[in-house]
Design an enzyme around this catalytic site. Structure first.
Site, PDB file in Angstrom:
ATOM      1  N   LYS A 215      -6.093   1.478   0.832  1.00 47.87           N
ATOM      2  CA  LYS A 215      -4.640   1.371   0.719  1.00 47.87           C
ATOM      3  C   LYS A 215      -4.095   0.903   2.055  1.00 47.87           C
ATOM      4  O   LYS A 215      -4.261   1.571   3.077  1.00 47.87           O
ATOM      5  CB  LYS A 215      -4.029   2.722   0.332  1.00 47.87           C
ATOM      6  N   ARG A 225      10.140   2.420  -2.146  1.00 48.26           N
ATOM      7  CA  ARG A 225      10.889   3.416  -1.359  1.00 48.26           C
ATOM      8  C   ARG A 225      12.199   3.773  -2.063  1.00 48.26           C
ATOM      9  O   ARG A 225      12.638   4.921  -2.039  1.00 48.26           O
ATOM     10  CB  ARG A 225      11.147   2.860   0.039  1.00 48.26           C
ATOM     11  N   ARG A 236       3.533   4.275   8.402  1.00 46.12           N
ATOM     12  CA  ARG A 236       2.314   5.005   8.015  1.00 46.12           C
ATOM     13  C   ARG A 236       1.058   4.327   8.563  1.00 46.12           C
ATOM     14  O   ARG A 236      -0.024   4.468   8.003  1.00 46.12           O
ATOM     15  CB  ARG A 236       2.249   5.107   6.490  1.00 46.12           C
ATOM     16  N   LYS A 267      -5.198  -1.395  -2.904  1.00 46.54           N
ATOM     17  CA  LYS A 267      -3.739  -1.441  -3.007  1.00 46.54           C
ATOM     18  C   LYS A 267      -3.155  -1.952  -1.694  1.00 46.54           C
ATOM     19  O   LYS A 267      -3.528  -1.436  -0.636  1.00 46.54           O
ATOM     20  CB  LYS A 267      -3.213  -0.034  -3.317  1.00 46.54           C
ATOM     21  N   TYR A 332       3.760  -2.394 -13.367  1.00 42.69           N
ATOM     22  CA  TYR A 332       4.992  -1.957 -14.021  1.00 42.69           C
ATOM     23  C   TYR A 332       5.260  -2.738 -15.308  1.00 42.69           C
ATOM     24  O   TYR A 332       6.144  -2.368 -16.078  1.00 42.69           O
ATOM     25  CB  TYR A 332       6.163  -2.095 -13.049  1.00 42.69           C
TER      26      TYR A 332
END
Length: 353
Positions: A215, A225, A236, A267, A332
């Protein structure tokens, strides 16, 4: 006198030296749709797709996510309705993300067995059963007031090993709620071993782990977000992978497999197709990829401006993940695309199944 098309072709063919006449003609296998379908190397099935879904605490109607047209934060009731529709269309699974009304430093709601998100998992399992694979994201970023994926020390740094304890607690809560599969996305060292140990100790040997093994710290997470009302402070990059690194993903995958991962993931998807191919060629377990919010938003925005054919771009992007080696795709568009396939694709989309 104007020549006919056939005359022009004949004139041009007469000028081609005989030694340049092709002896091998790949176009022979592209002459009709039936021929193309017969030799097609990669296909897409509804069962290859996993639908990411958001459930938000304290709302009485779905809330649209402006940066992700067509995606909403669900109520528990609308979540169940959308999940049932996806299952009826043959979607392989769903993965649930929670959006809490209140947050704290350690993301307490994530492991609270009575919280809205674990209640939603229980309802999904009770009403959907085994018709598709029910997954839950295991992370803290949606639930913490600082927006990071772990427990912070006094310097504001995520403490890896303290975070593992929280992940164990969340895993047990999700397993008790009824998930088939857990998706740890925090990129903490040792997280798969810690979660596997906790699940097995509580008798959840059959709950599988879909490791977010590679990731990356990506700019493409932006719309997500908004989707989870993120409280992130800073970034991060100390725990998610550097976008410049490819070989490092192999190490992350190997570690997760050694610790007990049942599936692994790359990802984001499209910017890391090379990593996906590399992982898929070496992994002994199924490999997935996540077509994340920014990838979704780019196609939707370009289509809204009339710059691309939306439906074909969607299908082409998904086929690219399959061609690169993905066994499953988190997207999605899962339910929508599964509906297209179920209903019989229109002519301009048939090359994709």
């Amino acid at each position: 006198m104007t020549s006919t098309p056939d005359q022009r072709v004949a004139d041009y063919r007469a000028q081609l030296p005989s030694h340049l006449t092709p002896s091998r003609r790949p176009r022979r296998l592209r002459t009709t749709e039936a021929m193309r379908s017969l030799v097609r190397e990669t296909t897409l099935r509804p069962a290859d797709l996993v639908l990411p879904m958001f459930v938000r605490e304290g709302i009485d109607a779905p809330v649209p996510i402006t940066s992700m047209p067509g995606v909403v934060q669900h109520t528990e009731d609308s979540l169940l309705e959308a999940a049932r529709k996806a299952a009826d269309r043959g979607v392989g699974g769903l993965i649930l993300f929670g959006v809490p009304a209140t947050k704290d430093a350690v993301g307490s709601a994530a492991s609270d067995p009575d919280s809205f998100v674990n209640r939603a998992i229980k309802r999904l399992r009770a009403e959907i059963g085994d018709d598709l694979v029910i997954m839950a994201d295991l992370c803290l970023d949606e639930f913490t007031d600082h927006g990071h994926c772990g427990v912070l020390d006094s310097r504001g740094t995520v403490d890896n090993d303290a975070t593992l304890v929280r992940y164990r607690e969340i895993a047990i809560a999700q397993a008790r709620a009824g998930v088939h599969m857990i998706g740890p996305s925090g990129m903490m060292d040792g997280q798969i071993a810690a979660i596997r140990d906790a699940l097995d100790a509580e008798g959840f040997e059959d709950v599988s782990i879909f490791a977010y093994s590679a990731k990356y710290a990506s700019a493409f997470y932006g719309p997500f977000r908004e989707a989870v009302d993120s409280s992130l402070e800073g970034d991060r990059r100390t725990y998610q992978q550097d976008p410049a690194n490819g070989r490092e993903a192999r190490q992350e995958v190997e570690l997760d497999l050694d610790e007990g991962a049942d599936l692994v993931m790359v990802k984001p998807g499209m910017p890391y197709l090379d990593v996906l191919r590399d992982v898929a060629e070496s992994s002994p377990v199924p490999v997935g990829t996540y077509q994340i919010s920014g990838e979704y938003a780019m196609i939707e925005a370009a289509a809204a401006n009339g710059w691309i054919d939306r439906d074909r771009a969607i299908m082409e992007s998904l086929l690219g993940f399959k061609r690169a080696g993905a066994s499953m795709i988190l997207t999605y568009w899962s339910s929508e695309v599964a509906g297209w396939i179920q209903d019989g694709l229109p002519e301009h989309l048939r090359p994709f199944v």
